[in-house]
Structures are given as structure tokens and as C-alpha cells.
Scaffold this motif. Structure first.
Motif, mmCIF file in Angstrom:
data_model
loop_
_atom_site.group_PDB
_atom_site.id
_atom_site.type_symbol
_atom_site.label_atom_id
_atom_site.label_comp_id
_atom_site.label_asym_id
_atom_site.label_seq_id
_atom_site.Cartn_x
_atom_site.Cartn_y
_atom_site.Cartn_z
ATOM 1 N N VAL A 399 -1.322 55.635 91.413
ATOM 2 C CA VAL A 399 -1.099 57.069 91.567
ATOM 3 C C VAL A 399 -1.995 57.535 92.715
ATOM 4 O O VAL A 399 -3.221 57.430 92.638
ATOM 5 C CB VAL A 399 -1.434 57.848 90.279
ATOM 6 N N THR A 400 -1.363 58.042 93.779
ATOM 7 C CA THR A 400 -2.106 58.435 94.977
ATOM 8 C C THR A 400 -1.937 59.927 95.230
ATOM 9 O O THR A 400 -0.802 60.429 95.261
ATOM 10 C CB THR A 400 -1.606 57.655 96.207
ATOM 11 N N ALA A 401 -3.036 60.624 95.370
ATOM 12 C CA ALA A 401 -2.977 62.059 95.652
ATOM 13 C C ALA A 401 -2.497 62.293 97.077
ATOM 14 O O ALA A 401 -2.863 61.560 98.007
ATOM 15 C CB ALA A 401 -4.343 62.691 95.443
ATOM 16 N N THR A 402 -1.664 63.317 97.252
ATOM 17 C CA THR A 402 -1.162 63.713 98.573
ATOM 18 C C THR A 402 -1.450 65.191 98.787
ATOM 19 O O THR A 402 -1.970 65.877 97.891
ATOM 20 C CB THR A 402 0.352 63.449 98.686
ATOM 21 N N HIS A 406 1.444 64.130 94.285
ATOM 22 C CA HIS A 406 1.080 62.731 94.062
ATOM 23 C C HIS A 406 2.243 61.819 94.436
ATOM 24 O O HIS A 406 3.407 62.196 94.299
ATOM 25 C CB HIS A 406 0.718 62.483 92.591
#
Length: 474
Positions: A399-402, A406
């Protein structure tokens, strides 16, 4: 009460009109239901006073007990009720269909349809449960015999009351619960128990509901003022006007029941309603077979092992019903999205042909990337499911924050065929909107319970016999 239902209640209060809390109907509504409105005498334990019943709006039938304290008249009422209800219940025990079991290696048969008995409220369900308990053990010969149909009626009523405890069952629904499952009013839950007021909120609004509150209750208890000033003199004097009075008392509820059915029929059925009705047909078919083979009445109370097994079945049914409602209805799923148990997004990357060959044999493991603007409260390693593909599992890889939310990387398994190439449409394509949730319809195996004879005496097993040892003293 969930957050969204509380919000819908506030909006209903502000607007003066009930608000929908479902986009689809979450229960089966039969084409030929049996509507039953029981009425009991106040102050007497399960003493029937009257019942209005039938399968057509324009053809209600009224049963009346002129002296509810008279035992013979109560069981005559039970015989009359049996003469009307039991033939309806048995009328579906005809045509059967074959159902594959054990992965197609065997078949069983069940009836193609089942009965559905509608009651106004949960009080009516409790009345039938108690009435079934008081009739299913009655003897048809010897001292104080009853009509042969009476104990059969009691067994049917006990069966139906038992199914009403199963979440999602539609064999014995009641109008109040069915309506509050789909609409929220601006009044309290206790006030929703008044069928007339509840219907008025849905059909006309708050002003009409205030007027409806002054109308007759939907049973099984009667209004104390009506008991003291109207009912008591009629019963005491054996007045023939009793039947007309009770008919006028029950008729508004009778009309309300059919209006409630019309409101529910106007909603489209959820996709999984049919499968739950299949379960009801299974239960009905099994009970008909029981009556044909043995017909013994249900025990007064379950043993410890039977009670534990039943509790586990009800818990599994409740969990399965909650998931199915969410998968069928975006308004129900919205509550899980609010709590972080689900999120929606758009597929931005997809590798449908990815094969994992790190194990003993290669397996198809496609990966997709889902971009979402919603809060994501799942950790890597969590298993997710999409209502669009319930047989497929999506394992969270990262899970990558943008800047806008995400990116969630998922690895897919199941529901794509048995080959190393995914079947067309089984893997989400780039640009597809996808809803993912921690909820799952996966089968939950039952626990292993001991045989009743292997439980301690405190749970129904044999008592422990301890032999006394006496030492001899010289």
C-alpha cells in the motif's frame, strides 16, 4: 444502529418522510403468501382471542374465541387454525428438483417451492412459538383429547418459529422487521414497532404517522383501554357483536400487511436472495420428510450439544447474511467503506499473465494496481474480495501513499480457471472500477462437537460413578 442508519433517521426527521436505507430487497416475497394476524387476550398466558388470516387481500378469514379462558374453545380455535394453515403449508410438498451434492458425485431432491407465512411483528412470532409449544405435545386420545390436527399444527408452528431465528430466512418474516430493513423513519425503534405508524412514515410522512398512532395495534397484545371498555363486557355477556368488533379491529392491520407486501415487491430482489430462499426450501423439504418418516415433536429444550451446534449455525448464518447484504447493496456496503473494511478504486496497472514459479509447480498469480482516493486500512498480507468476483482472492502486496490517496498492489488467486492462462474477464482490466473488501462469502466449516454420551453429567452425559473405597483397620 449503524452510522448511516442514524444519519438516515435524522434526514427522515428533517424531511418528515422515511428514507431508504437499501437499494434492493433483502428477502424473498412469495407470490402466494399466507398472512396471519394473531390476537391474544391480555393478562392470559398465550390465550388466543382471534386471528385474521388468508392468502388473498380481498378474502380475509376471521377466527374468534368467544371465551379465551375456556380450554375447549382454545383448542377448537387451534383446530380451525390448523384447518386453514396446515393445508397451505403442505400444498408445496409436491414437485421436486434434483440438486447436485458432493461436487456432482451425488444428488438430493428438494421441493421447487416453499410456504411463506407473514406476521405483523416480532410479537406475533413469539405468540406462534408459545402456541406451538402448548399444542405440539397434546394427545389425541385418552383424557382431554384434542383434534388430530392440533399437535400437527404445533409442530409446524415450532418449525416456522425456529426458522425465524435464522438470519436471512424468509419462511416466517414479519412486516415490521422487513420494512425497517429497507427504510429508516424519524421516530424511535420502539415507535417503529407500530405497523400503522411505520407504514405512514413510508407512504405519506410524519403527519400521517401521528394520526396512525391512534389507530389499532397489530397484535398480538390488545390495547388496555380497548380491553377494559369494549372487550371485557362483550366476553362477559357472550355478546354476538364480539365477532364484528374484532373484525373491525383487525381489518386495518390486514390492509396494512398487504400494503407492506406491495412496498417490498416494488423493490428489485438482491442477487443473493434466491440462494437464501434455496436454503429455506432445503429446510422445508427436510421437515416435510421428517413428518413423513417420524413426525416426532420437537423436544421441549435442546441438549447441551444440540444447543451449541444450533448456536454455531446461527452465528455462521448471521455472518454470511451480513456479507451477502453488503455484496448485494451499495448502501449497505457504504457502511463498511466508512469503517475502512472496504474501499473502491480504479485499476491502473494489470498483469493478467503473471505466473509464480517459485514453488514446486508454477501457478497463475496475476497482479493489478488499484488507485483509490479513499482511506485504506488494510495491511500487506491481508486477503480481500471483490463482490464482482466473489470466488477470487486478492492478497495485498503493498500500500503506497500518493498525492490523491493510495496505490494498492494486489496479487490474485482463484476464480480464473485451472490453466496457466486466465479465462477472459476473470482479471480486472485497466480502467475498471473495482470495489474491494475484507468481507468474504467463503464457507465456514462447522466445529466438531462431542456425542452427548461423551459429555459430563452437567451437560447431559452420564453421571460419574465413584466407588467408595473403605480401608480395613485391624
Amino acid at each position: 444502529m449503524s452510522t448511516l442508519v442514524a444519519l438516515a433517521r435524522a434526514e427522515a426527521y428533517a424531511a418528515g418522510r422515511a428514507q431508504p436505507i437499501a437499494t434492493v430487497r433483502h428477502l424473498h416475497v412469495h407470490d402466494r403468501p399466507f398472512v396471519l394476524i394473531p390476537l391474544a387476550m391480555a393478562g392470559e398466558a398465550n390465550a388466543p382471542l382471534a386471528a385474521m388470516l388468508g392468502t388473498a387481500h380481498d378474502d380475509p378469514h376471521l377466527l374468534v374465541v368467544e371465551q379465551p379462558r375456556n380450554r375447549d374453545e382454545r383448542f377448537a380455535f387451534a383446530a380451525e387454525l390448523a384447518a386453514r394453515l396446515v393445508p397451505y403449508l403442505e400444498s408445496f410438498a409436491g414437485e421436486t428438483e434434483a440438486v447436485a451434492v458432493d461436487r456432482g458425485r451425488d444428488v438430493r431432491h428438494r421441493f421447487v417451492d416453499a410456504p411463506q407465512v407473514w406476521l405483523p411483528n416480532t410479537g406475533g412470532v413469539d405468540f406462534l412459538r408459545l402456541f406451538g409449544r402448548s399444542t405440539r405435545f397434546r394427545s389425541v386420545d385418552g383424557d382431554y383429547p384434542v383434534h388430530p390436527a392440533v399437535p400437527l399444527l404445533g409442530r409446524w408452528l415450532t418449525f416456522l418459529a425456529g426458522t425465524s431465528e435464522v438470519p436471512g430466512s424468509s419462511l416466517l418474516p414479519n412486516a415490521v422487521q422487513a420494512l425497517t430493513l429497507h427504510w429508516a423513519t424519524g421516530q424511535s425503534g420502539a415507535e417503529d414497532a407500530h405497523l400503522g405508524s411505520l407504514l405512514a412514515w413510508i407512504e405519506s410522512g410524519a403527519a400521517a404517522a401521528r394520526l396512525a398512532e391512534r389507530g389499532p395495534v397489530a397484535g398480538p397484545a390488545t390495547d388496555p383501554d380497548f380491553d377494559n371498555h369494549v372487550l371485557a363486557p362483550l366476553i362477559a355477556n357472550g355478546d354476538p357483536a364480539l365477532r364484528t368488533t374484532l373484525h373491525e379491529l383487525l381489518l386495518p392491520t390486514w390492509d396494512g400487511m398487504w400494503r407492506a407486501l406491495a412496498l417490498l415487491r416494488a423493490l428489485p430482489a438482491g442477487d443473493r436472495v434466491g440462494s437464501r430462499w434455496d436454503g429455506d426450501r432445503d429446510a422445508y423439504s427436510a421437515y416435510v420428510q421428517h413428518l413423513a418418516e417420524d413426525g416426532a415433536p420437537q423436544p421441549r429444550r435442546d441438549g447441551a450439544v444440540a444447543a451449541a451446534a444450533r448456536l454455531q449455525r446461527l452465528e455462521n448464518a448471521a455472518a454470511r447474511y451480513a456479507v451477502q447484504r453488503a455484496f448485494d447493496d451499495p448502501l449497505v456496503m457504504a457502511e463498511y467503506r466508512l469503517a475502512g473494511a472496504a474501499f473502491g478504486g480504479v485499476v491502473t496497472l494489470a498483469n493478467p499473465d503473471r505466473v509464480d514459479d517459485t514453488g514446486k509447480r508454477p501457478v497463475l498469480r496475476p497482479r493489478i494496481m488499484v488507485a483509490t482516493t479513499e482511506t485504506v486500512r488494510v495491511e500487506p498480507g491481508a486477503s480481500l474480495t471483490s463482490p464482482a468476483r466473489p470466488a477470487q482472492k486478492a492478497k495485498v502486496i503493498s500500500v503506497t501513499a500518493t498525492a490523491t490517496g493510495h496505490d494498492v498492489l494486489l496479487e490474485l488467486s482463484g476464480g480464473m480457471g485451472r490453466k496457466l492462462v486466465a479465462e477472459p474477464g476473470s482479471v480486472s482490466a485497466v480502467g475498471e472500477s473495482l470495489l474491494l473488501t475484507t468481507l468474504s462469502e467463503a464457507y465456514r466449516p462447522g466445529a466438531a462437537f462431542p456425542d452427548p454420551s461423551e459429555t459430563p453429567w452437567t451437560h447431559g452425559g452420564p453421571p460419574v460413578v465413584v466407588e467408595s473405597v473403605h480401608a480395613d483397620h485391624e
